[in-house]
Enzyme design. Sequence first.
Site, short mmCIF file in Angstrom:
data_model
loop_
_atom_site.label_atom_id
_atom_site.label_comp_id
_atom_site.label_asym_id
_atom_site.label_seq_id
_atom_site.Cartn_x
_atom_site.Cartn_y
_atom_site.Cartn_z
N THR A 8 104.98 83.48 5.22
CA THR A 8 105.28 82.52 4.16
C THR A 8 105.09 83.14 2.78
O THR A 8 105.87 82.86 1.86
CB THR A 8 104.42 81.26 4.33
OG1 THR A 8 104.66 80.71 5.63
CG2 THR A 8 104.77 80.22 3.28
N LYS A 15 112.74 76.50 6.70
CA LYS A 15 111.86 76.72 7.85
C LYS A 15 112.36 75.77 8.94
O LYS A 15 112.03 74.59 8.95
CB LYS A 15 110.41 76.41 7.49
CG LYS A 15 109.44 76.46 8.65
CD LYS A 15 108.74 77.79 8.73
CE LYS A 15 107.70 77.79 9.83
NZ LYS A 15 106.84 78.98 9.78
N ASP A 37 104.46 75.11 6.15
CA ASP A 37 104.83 76.27 5.34
C ASP A 37 105.77 75.89 4.19
O ASP A 37 105.68 76.46 3.10
CB ASP A 37 105.48 77.34 6.21
CG ASP A 37 104.48 77.99 7.15
OD1 ASP A 37 103.26 77.95 6.85
OD2 ASP A 37 104.89 78.53 8.19
#
Length: 221
Positions: free
Chosen positions: A20, A36, A47
């Site tokens: 990340t 994501k 994230d």
Amino acid sequence: MSSCSNALVICGTDTDVGKTVVSALVVQGLGATYWKPVQSGLEGGGDSGRLQALLQLPAERLLPEAYRLQTPVSPHWAAELEGITIDPARLALPAVAGALVVETAGGLLVPLRRDWLQIDQLAAWGLPVLLVARSGLGTLNHTLLSVEALRQRSIPLLGLVLNGPLHPDNPATLAALAQAPVLAQLPPLEPLTASGLAAQWQAQDLGRTLTAAMGAAPNPH
């Protein structure tokens, strides 16, 4: 709209290797949209939430996950605990303006379901991979196995980003044995800030080297 020539996937050799952080580095540097597709564990917003808190992206550059799973375990199990089966059809690449950065969940062979590994999804996408690895002890085995898995499936590898304290030997050893460039070595940033990432992007000339690697990557589409 985004095409294979300006889209990439950021994968890791393992969990918690810094995908990340590297995704934030690349999203900010390229002015890219972030996605994501599968998030397991929603603490701190997942994230996507962490990246948004760091970069303060406009809404159109932060795409919603296809699957937001509560439990911080492998996606296949997290989905099963919620009575869900992950459908690869829901993971089709989105059309966006400009560059697209896709961040995976965990390592390459993590199962998205019991008959569909994350690397199977990578092969279906056909996008080039930027592989994030630890800088220190243990990285040689994890990284070389990951590179081998990608190459067995003819998935293009842009290069490696090593995350963590700078190591005197691992970058050269990995570049030689993996036959892949180490595009950046990202040291620990305390505190982690968007300006600190921007400074690393400039200092390591990652804009030039990554753009060149993406331009040279095979385009199967």
